[in-house]
Design a protein around this motif. Structure first.
Motif, PDB file in Angstrom:
ATOM      1  N   ILE A  78       0.694  -1.778  -0.014  1.00 30.63           N
ATOM      2  CA  ILE A  78      -0.125   0.165   0.336  1.00 30.63           C
ATOM      3  C   ILE A  78       0.738   1.269   0.406  1.00 30.63           C
ATOM      4  O   ILE A  78       1.982   1.471   0.762  1.00 30.63           O
ATOM      5  CB  ILE A  78      -0.912  -0.032   1.072  1.00 30.63           C
ATOM      6  N   THR A  79       0.564   2.442  -0.338  1.00 30.64           N
ATOM      7  CA  THR A  79       1.510   3.492  -0.583  1.00 30.64           C
ATOM      8  C   THR A  79       0.870   4.030   0.492  1.00 30.64           C
ATOM      9  O   THR A  79       0.470   3.852   1.403  1.00 30.64           O
ATOM     10  CB  THR A  79       0.616   4.383  -1.691  1.00 30.64           C
ATOM     11  N   PRO A  80       2.451   5.192   0.805  1.00 26.51           N
ATOM     12  CA  PRO A  80       2.160   5.866   2.378  1.00 26.51           C
ATOM     13  C   PRO A  80       1.196   6.287   2.100  1.00 26.51           C
ATOM     14  O   PRO A  80       0.592   6.581   3.781  1.00 26.51           O
ATOM     15  CB  PRO A  80       3.682   6.366   2.225  1.00 26.51           C
ATOM     16  N   ASP A  81       0.448   7.508   1.452  1.00 33.43           N
ATOM     17  CA  ASP A  81      -0.423   8.209   1.610  1.00 33.43           C
ATOM     18  C   ASP A  81      -1.902   7.175   1.678  1.00 33.43           C
ATOM     19  O   ASP A  81      -3.057   7.519   2.094  1.00 33.43           O
ATOM     20  CB  ASP A  81      -0.529   9.429   0.589  1.00 33.43           C
ATOM     21  N   LYS A  90      -3.552   5.361  -0.501  1.00 32.12           N
ATOM     22  CA  LYS A  90      -4.697   5.592  -1.596  1.00 32.12           C
ATOM     23  C   LYS A  90      -4.702   4.580  -2.329  1.00 32.12           C
ATOM     24  O   LYS A  90      -5.442   4.316  -3.119  1.00 32.12           O
ATOM     25  CB  LYS A  90      -4.666   6.277  -2.066  1.00 32.12           C
ATOM     26  N   HIS A  91      -3.459   4.008  -2.565  1.00 31.98           N
ATOM     27  CA  HIS A  91      -3.057   2.638  -3.340  1.00 31.98           C
ATOM     28  C   HIS A  91      -3.012   0.916  -2.809  1.00 31.98           C
ATOM     29  O   HIS A  91      -1.889   1.455  -1.957  1.00 31.98           O
ATOM     30  CB  HIS A  91      -2.646   3.276  -5.019  1.00 31.98           C
ATOM     31  N   LEU A  92      -3.626   0.538  -3.506  1.00 32.62           N
ATOM     32  CA  LEU A  92      -2.311  -0.419  -3.416  1.00 32.62           C
ATOM     33  C   LEU A  92      -2.824  -1.695  -4.334  1.00 32.62           C
ATOM     34  O   LEU A  92      -3.146  -1.522  -5.246  1.00 32.62           O
ATOM     35  CB  LEU A  92      -4.407  -1.531  -2.230  1.00 32.62           C
ATOM     36  N   PHE A  93      -1.616  -2.384  -4.587  1.00 32.60           N
ATOM     37  CA  PHE A  93       0.008  -3.156  -5.474  1.00 32.60           C
ATOM     38  C   PHE A  93      -0.607  -4.486  -5.213  1.00 32.60           C
ATOM     39  O   PHE A  93      -0.079  -4.854  -4.194  1.00 32.60           O
ATOM     40  CB  PHE A  93       0.521  -2.369  -5.885  1.00 32.60           C
ATOM     41  N   THR A  94      -1.049  -5.492  -6.296  1.00 34.94           N
ATOM     42  CA  THR A  94      -0.179  -6.184  -5.826  1.00 34.94           C
ATOM     43  C   THR A  94       0.264  -6.624  -7.685  1.00 34.94           C
ATOM     44  O   THR A  94       0.088  -6.354  -8.270  1.00 34.94           O
ATOM     45  CB  THR A  94      -1.554  -7.747  -5.555  1.00 34.94           C
TER      46      THR A  94
END
Length: 394
Positions: free
Chosen positions: A197-200, A202-206
């Protein structure tokens, strides 16, 4: 005379705009907050005892890890498919207070059990939990690879830290789901290993560990595989973009048993502008090859509308940018099956720590291995000053 006056007026106009340009430039640099790792240093290794039993569970299969800076605890998810105990993750303490990791620096703290939306434990083989990422809401997202052979879909679910109960499930695009024809979707045991997950927040990545069936071949000796990075918007919990990630070709070494596996087991978001650390791990026949890469989404094509890379000219697709940061085979360490990574706390010298963890597959010949590193992270402004002024670091 008027001409001469105009000549002297012109520089004054320049002097007026120069501060504005500089302030604007610095504002853009500081606002983007993009980062890059400029150095990495190994600071220690620790292993958990083989067959360790903690709170009536065997500690093992630790495939993903994330760090909670508020309580200085780590959460490591086990990929046990319900054979040893119920689906679960472990809370760990990792002592870096001396600026390095000592051999006895790992302490298990608790074992939260994962519960579905009905507050029931997951059935055996229903889940293959691999990735874990902490939110700012006292919850974690956990990814499961599913089982392509049994047509069990992969999932990404949000769980409460306090109760372990499922809170939300993210929708998985159809192209990732296995079907009866075996013509599309994830490959078995090569799906959603990674989660970040980005530090803010707001976005999750897999990402898939290897190519989807309709995208290309799985990794082979000396041949990489085209993986997909999947981006979610956590403001609405919807998938929104996908990117092509090409794993590196790896040569087998004294592969007398004929087994080979290679892929992308984890990602780590470094900022909010699409910069990551990626972990690539291969079994080469005699031991493991593990590499860390710096990754950037800048300039990469969004491929979420492309259902099959084999159906298009993939040569025209711009993949994510990669740069080798460290080949761990150069360390004086016997590597195990490293599958997870996370940023840890700041070290006593104010540098950032990085933790890697291995999945021992509950195999008596393998170990639960934790590796610690010190990394130097620079933002855009520091990099600009360092390149502008050669002696800036001094």
């Amino acid at each position: 005379m008027q001409f001469i006056k105009k000549i002297f007026v012109f520089p004054r106009i320049i002097y007026f705009f120069i501060p504005i340009i500089i302030i604007t430039f610095l504002f853009i640099i500081l606002h983007t907050n993009a980062v890059e790792i400029s150095s990495i240093e190994f600071i220690g290794e620790a292993t958990l005892p083989k067959g360790l039993i903690f709170q009536k569970t065997e500690v093992g299969g630790l495939s993903g890890i994330t760090y909670n800076v508020k309580n200085n605890l780590y959460y490591a998810v086990s990929d046990d498919r319900g054979q040893k105990a119920n689906a679960r993750f472990y809370t760990l303490k990792i002592d870096l207070s001396k600026g390095s990791l000592q051999k006895d620096g790992i302490i298990p703290v608790s074992v939260p059990t994962l519960l579905n939306e009905n507050s029931q434990t997951f059935s055996p083989s229903e889940s293959d939990t691999e990735g874990i990422a902490l939110t700012n809401k006292a919850t974690v997202f956990i990814s499961s690879e599913g089982d392509a052979v049994k047509l069990i879909n992969p999932f990404i679910k949000e769980f409460s830290l306090s109760s372990g109960r499922e809170i939300a499930t993210l929708p998985i695009p159809n192209k990732f789901l296995p079907d009866k024809t075996s013509q599309q979707g994830i490959r078995n045991n090569l799906a959603f290993e990674s989660l970040t997950i980005t530090p803010d927040k707001k976005h999750l990545f897999t990402a898939t560990e290897n190519a989807l069936i309709q995208d290309g071949a799985a990794a082979k000796p000396n041949i990489g595989s085209p993986c997909r990075i999947l981006q979610y918007n956590l403001l609405n919990n919807q998938p929104e973009k996908e990117f092509l990630y090409q794993t590196e070709p790896v040569a087998p070494f004294l592969n007398l048993i004929g087994k080979f596996a290679s892929g992308l087991p984890d990602l780590l978001a470094l900022d909010n502008q699409g910069h990551f650390l990626s972990l690539e791990r291969s079994f080469t026949g005699l031991g493991f090859a593990v590499s860390l890469f710096q990754v950037s989404l800048e300039g990469a094509d969004d491929i979420h509308t492309i259902d099959s890379l084999l159906a298009v000219d993939a040569k025209n697709i711009k993949p994510v940018q990669k740069k080798l940061l460290l080949d761990l085979r150069k360390l004086d360490v016997l590597l195990d099956n490293i599958e997870g990574l996370t940023l840890g706390p700041k070290l006593p010298n104010e540098q950032q720590s990085l933790i890697l963890i291995s999945d021992n597959n509950f195999n008596s010949l393998q170990r639960t291995q934790i590796l610690a590193f010190q990394i130097k992270i620079e933002n855009t402004l520091i990099r600009f000053l360092r390149r502008l002024l050669p002696n800036f670091n001094n």
